[in-house]
Design an enzyme around this catalytic site. Structure first.
Site, PDB file in Angstrom:
ATOM      1  N   LYS A   1       6.712  -1.833   1.987  1.00 24.55           N
ATOM      2  CA  LYS A   1       5.273  -1.230   2.593  1.00 24.55           C
ATOM      3  C   LYS A   1       4.068  -2.321   2.386  1.00 24.55           C
ATOM      4  CE  LYS A   1       3.097   3.094   3.286  1.00 24.55           C
ATOM      5  NZ  LYS A   1       3.174   3.337   4.579  1.00 24.55           N
TER       6      LYS A   1
ATOM      7  N   TYR B   1       0.733  -1.181  -0.050  1.00 21.71           N
ATOM      8  CA  TYR B   1      -0.211   0.178   0.006  1.00 21.71           C
ATOM      9  C   TYR B   1       0.786   1.212  -0.021  1.00 21.71           C
ATOM     10  CZ  TYR B   1       0.848   0.718   4.931  1.00 21.71           C
ATOM     11  OH  TYR B   1       1.494   1.224   6.302  1.00 21.71           O
TER      12      TYR B   1
ATOM     13  N   ARG C   1      -7.913 -20.153  -2.194  1.00 19.58           N
ATOM     14  CA  ARG C   1      -7.089 -19.970  -0.994  1.00 19.58           C
ATOM     15  C   ARG C   1      -5.879 -21.271  -1.389  1.00 19.58           C
ATOM     16  NH1 ARG C   1      -5.381 -21.530   3.779  1.00 19.58           N
ATOM     17  NH2 ARG C   1      -4.641 -19.674   5.254  1.00 19.58           N
TER      18      ARG C   1
ATOM     19  N   ARG D   1       8.223   4.189  -4.585  1.00 22.03           N
ATOM     20  CA  ARG D   1       8.486   3.102  -3.624  1.00 22.03           C
ATOM     21  C   ARG D   1       7.472   1.983  -3.691  1.00 22.03           C
ATOM     22  NH1 ARG D   1       7.702   5.082   2.584  1.00 22.03           N
ATOM     23  NH2 ARG D   1       5.411   5.044   1.716  1.00 22.03           N
TER      24      ARG D   1
ATOM     25  N   LEU E   1      11.046   1.085   7.347  1.00 21.34           N
ATOM     26  CA  LEU E   1      10.562   1.458   6.081  1.00 21.34           C
ATOM     27  C   LEU E   1      11.083   2.876   5.762  1.00 21.34           C
ATOM     28  CD1 LEU E   1       8.039   0.927   4.009  1.00 21.34           C
ATOM     29  CD2 LEU E   1       6.962   2.759   5.209  1.00 21.34           C
TER      30      LEU E   1
ATOM     31  N   HIS F   1      -1.369 -21.082  -0.463  1.00 22.51           N
ATOM     32  CA  HIS F   1      -0.350 -20.315  -0.262  1.00 22.51           C
ATOM     33  C   HIS F   1       0.522 -19.935  -1.530  1.00 22.51           C
ATOM     34  CE1 HIS F   1      -1.435 -21.738   3.820  1.00 22.51           C
ATOM     35  NE2 HIS F   1      -0.644 -20.566   4.272  1.00 22.51           N
TER      36      HIS F   1
ATOM     37  N   GLU G   1      11.715   2.370  14.341  1.00 20.78           N
ATOM     38  CA  GLU G   1      10.969   3.251  14.072  1.00 20.78           C
ATOM     39  C   GLU G   1       9.530   3.244  14.819  1.00 20.78           C
ATOM     40  OE1 GLU G   1       9.610   2.542  10.023  1.00 20.78           O
ATOM     41  OE2 GLU G   1       9.831   0.518  10.318  1.00 20.78           O
TER      42      GLU G   1
HETATM   43  N1  PLP Z   1       7.334   3.647   9.291  1.00 26.71           N
HETATM   44  C1  PLP Z   1       6.407   2.929   9.080  1.00 26.71           C
HETATM   45  C2  PLP Z   1       6.313   1.427   9.772  1.00 26.71           C
HETATM   46  C3  PLP Z   1       5.220   3.247   8.215  1.00 26.71           C
HETATM   47  O1  PLP Z   1       4.062   2.405   8.314  1.00 26.71           O
HETATM   48  C4  PLP Z   1       5.074   4.530   7.934  1.00 26.71           C
HETATM   49  C5  PLP Z   1       3.835   5.372   7.193  1.00 26.71           C
HETATM   50  O2  PLP Z   1       3.087   4.540   7.033  1.00 26.71           O
HETATM   51  C6  PLP Z   1       6.346   5.175   8.057  1.00 26.71           C
HETATM   52  C7  PLP Z   1       7.566   4.750   8.484  1.00 26.71           C
HETATM   53  C8  PLP Z   1       6.418   6.806   7.317  1.00 26.71           C
HETATM   54  O3  PLP Z   1       6.520   6.858   6.259  1.00 26.71           O
HETATM   55  P1  PLP Z   1       5.840   7.839   5.171  1.00 26.71           P
HETATM   56  O4  PLP Z   1       6.810   9.140   5.313  1.00 26.71           O
HETATM   57  O5  PLP Z   1       6.048   7.525   3.627  1.00 26.71           O
HETATM   58  O6  PLP Z   1       4.538   7.966   5.060  1.00 26.71           O
END
Ligand code: PLP
Length: 286
Positions: A148, A33, A100, A52, A206, A102, A181
């Site tokens: 993501k 996403y 379904r 991304r 991320l 895997h 993070e």
């Molecule tokens: N880290 C995580 C785990 C996230 O889910 C997000 C945003 O959803 C971020 C960092 C920040 O990313 P962005 O600046 O692209 O929104």
């Protein structure tokens, strides 16, 4: 005016927007996403977000559901149809619908959902002026959080734990004691010398788009950035701490695990980065 969502080729009322029970996103979290900020009628940093998305899709071997140009058009259209001037546009691509199993289906077509939501910028700004509280939790996610992915259960549980504790965000802590993070944000501190510190965007976090653009913003403001890990103790003793994410941009942190950061008020560096962000970021007219 009803909210409108885009689901697999159709614009439908948000209330009627549904996906199939065997969508692999629903059954396996087999999808990715993106979330872009919408500010003053512009989609912010769309190029970086779609770059991304391209990487996330590639890592999971999911095809683009349509051309990148077409996806950009649909994103703009969803924002427009929902009359979002300030808020967010959410986009999700899954491997599609298949019985379904895997292993990857041979014939499934990627499924795509795009929604948009208004967010009152005054409310967000008020939260920034008050500053946010974070708690810390042990890192318990898989080691591909650089993708993501829509598989966010540890993030959901961490965020809920933060809420129950009266905080707004949870920081995942590495076994070595450094901050990874937040559950949905990247983490930063400002040292006593005024240097910005954030963890390198290797596979451990991320690579936030807001984080990336903040490098440009910091450059404009003449601020130096050091990419390295920092501990919770260092963050508590820092001049400032803050988090970044697309929908909230820069948010000052005033408390970590119940202890004040500096004087317990939002820092001036975070607030000036927040202020300068929109001017520096890429803006695409919705
Ligand atoms: N880290 C995580 C785990 C996230 O889910 C997000 C945003 O959803 C971020 C960092 C920040 O990313 P962005 O600046 O692209 O929104």
């Amino acid at each position: 005016m009803p909210r409108i969502a885009y689901v697999n080729g159709r614009y439908v009322r948000h209330a009627d927007a549904v996906v199939h029970v065997e969508d692999r996103g629903y059954q396996f979290a087999d999808g990715v996403y993106e979330v872009c900020e919408v500010a003053r009628g512009f989609i912010v940093d769309m190029t970086r977000h779609l770059d991304r998305l391209n990487r996330s899709l590639g890592e999971l071997d999911i095809a683009w559901p349509m051309s990148r140009k077409a996806l950009e058009t649909v994103m703009r259209e969803v924002v427009r149809r929902n009359r979002v001037m300030n808020g967010m546009v959410y986009l999700q691509v899954t491997r599609g619908v298949a019985p379904r199993d895997h292993v990857f289906p041979v014939a499934a077509r990627p499924a795509v959902v795009i929604t948009a939501k208004r967010i009152d910028p005054a409310v967000v700004h008020k939260r920034a002026e008050g500053g946010l509280k974070v708690i810390t939790v042990p890192e318990n996610r898989w080691d591909r959080v650089d993708i993501k992915s829509i598989g966010l259960l540890p993030n959901v549980l961490a965020k809920q734990k933060a809420k129950v504790a009266g905080a707004h965000e949870a920081w995942f802590i590495d076994p070595d004691g450094t901050v990874k993070e937040g559950a949905s944000t990247n983490a930063w501190i400002v040292t006593m010398e005024g240097k910005l510190v954030t963890r390198p965007a290797d596979h451990g976090i991320l690579r936030g788009i807001t984080r990336t653009t903040l490098f440009d913003v910091a450059g404009k403001l003449g601020l130096e950035i050091e990419e390295r890990g920092f501990t919770v103790a260092e963050a508590k003793a820092a001049r400032e701490a803050f988090i970044t994410a697309a929908t909230t941009v820069v948010m000052p942190i005033v408390e970590i695990d119940g202890e004040s950061v500096a004087n317990g008020h939002p820092g001036s560096v975070a607030m000036s980065l927040r202020q300068a962000f929109f001017d520096v970021a890429e803006k695409t007219r919705a």
